[in-house]
Write a protein that holds these residues in place. Structure first.
Motif, PDB file in Angstrom:
ATOM      1  N   PHE A 214     -64.386  16.518 -32.995  1.00 47.61           N
ATOM      2  CA  PHE A 214     -65.641  15.545 -32.715  1.00 47.61           C
ATOM      3  C   PHE A 214     -65.965  14.884 -34.176  1.00 47.61           C
ATOM      4  CE2 PHE A 214     -70.429  15.953 -31.835  1.00 47.61           C
ATOM      5  CZ  PHE A 214     -70.379  14.617 -31.762  1.00 47.61           C
ATOM      6  N   GLY A 215     -65.292  13.651 -34.272  1.00 48.13           N
ATOM      7  CA  GLY A 215     -65.392  12.808 -35.705  1.00 48.13           C
ATOM      8  C   GLY A 215     -65.326  11.411 -35.388  1.00 48.13           C
ATOM      9  N   PRO A 216     -65.324  10.723 -36.616  1.00 52.94           N
ATOM     10  CA  PRO A 216     -65.348   9.010 -36.240  1.00 52.94           C
ATOM     11  C   PRO A 216     -63.986   8.669 -36.008  1.00 52.94           C
ATOM     12  CG  PRO A 216     -65.293  10.050 -38.422  1.00 52.94           C
ATOM     13  CD  PRO A 216     -65.580  11.401 -37.800  1.00 52.94           C
ATOM     14  N   THR A 217     -63.862   7.829 -35.346  1.00 59.05           N
ATOM     15  CA  THR A 217     -62.540   7.127 -34.918  1.00 59.05           C
ATOM     16  C   THR A 217     -62.700   5.466 -35.203  1.00 59.05           C
ATOM     17  OG1 THR A 217     -62.982   7.277 -32.468  1.00 59.05           O
ATOM     18  CG2 THR A 217     -61.431   8.913 -33.306  1.00 59.05           C
ATOM     19  N   PHE A 218     -61.725   4.835 -35.182  1.00 62.74           N
ATOM     20  CA  PHE A 218     -61.776   3.407 -35.750  1.00 62.74           C
ATOM     21  C   PHE A 218     -60.954   2.638 -34.942  1.00 62.74           C
ATOM     22  CE2 PHE A 218     -62.660   6.204 -39.038  1.00 62.74           C
ATOM     23  CZ  PHE A 218     -64.056   5.738 -39.659  1.00 62.74           C
ATOM     24  N   ARG A 219     -61.385   1.340 -34.204  1.00 69.15           N
ATOM     25  CA  ARG A 219     -60.614   0.609 -33.849  1.00 69.15           C
ATOM     26  C   ARG A 219     -60.667  -0.961 -34.162  1.00 69.15           C
ATOM     27  NH1 ARG A 219     -58.989   3.296 -28.717  1.00 69.15           N
ATOM     28  NH2 ARG A 219     -59.267   5.631 -29.279  1.00 69.15           N
TER      29      ARG A 219
END
Length: 400
Positions: A214-219
């Motif tokens: 459960f954490g930040p992800t980036f696209r």
């Protein structure tokens, strides 16, 4: 806190409340201060009599000013509020100018974008982020109750976990310096902001059985639409010993439990959403929480979509995805005849989706991907040219 004061089960003497002034009304002998500290949607009214310590600064306690009020919590004679404070002392902590932009009226989202640093003080954004906080606690509680282990996966990575989109590059090399040699970079290779914790999650599930991230992800897709977010927090459970049925059971339980977190939360926050944001929200969420999820196969779902109202771009793209999966299985099994037929069906479906939704970039992007894969298989330059043309059409749609 204001929340504790408003929820009090009886009068209290000698309490202290910190917060920001929402409004102030004056008479000759006293002033009314409406104080909010962000702990709940509601505000606490403080009655400050002229002559109490600090009253000389009341005229400077404009909307937005930060204050501390000491006094007694008593029953309120006013309508719509159970309690109010009779102040013994008021203190101005920080002034706000007369031009403070958040006055007591509704503000539109476009205006609030121009004062992003003050948005959390509005009713809507305060309710949103209190709800988000409760949902985050609900996520951890849900998985902890089922003996899942929380795994913090790397944010910096050299792996393109999903391989389905663009990634943000991370480098210590001087920007614009003409040097872009990954081997000379910080990690000795190109590194990026993560798009998913799935890769590490699967590794840990193979040791700990049930885990979740459960954490930040980036696209880094350059698309300014409601379908894309450059940064978001993603929840990814991984289970070592589970089948599709168990996976669907967990997903249904998860959605239902988090919906109940919202429904069982403070009525003032949820009431704001259902009254001013989406009047059908309450009924829709209760339907999700109370009714079992229907489960249908992919083919049946696409057939139902097509029968319900004829082919549209969405159902056609779903059909194309289904046919593409069948083509991949045929390729893996060596059945070239079936594979060629399914690939032709796949391209026909994507062409139809392009015609049905010319203003949607997704059919063009999917067709470009299909044509590029066809180029890699056959080496035909015309396939590559067609792929580039499909991408150009997608760019035109996004720019338009």
């Amino acid at each position: 806190t204001v929340k504790a004061a408003l929820a009090s089960d009886g009068p209290k003497e000698g309490i202290q409340v910190h917060g920001w002034v929402r409004t102030r009304r004056d008479s000759k002998e006293f002033s009314f201060l409406e104080i909010n500290d962000g702990t709940c949607l509601g505000s606490l009214q403080a009655v400050a009599d002229a002559g109490i310590p600090g009253y000389e600064d009341v005229a400077r306690m404009l909307t937005g000013a930060s204050v501390v009020v000491e006094g007694d919590l008593v029953e309120s004679p006013g309508k719509g509020q159970a309690w109010e404070m009779h102040a013994r002392k008021v203190q101005l902590l920080g002034e706000a100018p007369e031009s403070y932009p958040l006055q007591k009226k509704r503000h539109g989202p476009e205006f609030l974008r121009e004062i992003a640093h003050l948005r959390p003080r509005t009713n809507l954004f305060g309710a949103v982020f209190r709800t988000r906080s409760r949902l985050a606690h609900g996520v951890h509680r849900f998985f902890a109750d089922r003996d899942f282990v929380l795994v913090h996966t790397p944010i910096l990575t050299a792996s393109d976990c999903e391989g389905a989109g663009e990634m943000f590059r991370v480098t210590t090399q001087k920007v614009g310096g003409g040097s872009d040699v990954p081997a000379e970079d910080f990690f000795g290779k190109a590194s990026y902001l993560t798009v998913s914790g799935q890769l590490e999650g699967e590794t840990f599930a193979s040791a700990l059985s049930n885990i979740y991230t459960f954490g930040p992800t980036f696209r880094a897709e350059n698309s300014n639409t409601t379908r894309h977010a450059a940064e978001f927090w993603m929840i990814e459970p991984e289970m070592a010993f589970c089948d599709l049925g168990g996976d669907m059971d967990l997903a249904e339980e998860f959605v239902k439990e988090l919906v109940k977190v919202v429904l069982d939360g403070p009525s003032d926050d949820f009431g704001l959403f259902s009254k001013f944001v989406d009047k059908g929200l309450d009924a829709r969420l209760r339907t999700i929480a109370e009714r079992p999820f229907e489960r249908v196969g992919y083919t049946e779902a696409v057939d139902s979509l097509e029968k319900s109202g004829g082919a549209d771009a969405t159902s056609t793209m779903l059909r194309a995805a289904m046919v593409a999966a069948e083509a991949e299985r045929a390729i893996e099994s060596g059945d070239t005849e079936t594979a060629d037929r399914k690939l032709r069906e796949h391209e026909d479906a994507l062409l139809l989706a392009e015609r049905l939704a010319p203003a949607d970039p997704m059919p063009h992007v999917l067709r470009a991907r299909h044509l590029y894969n066809a180029f890699k298989r056959s080496g035909e330059e015309v396939k590559l040219d067609d792929a580039l043309q499909a991408l150009a059409r997608a760019d035109q749609v996004l720019e338009g």
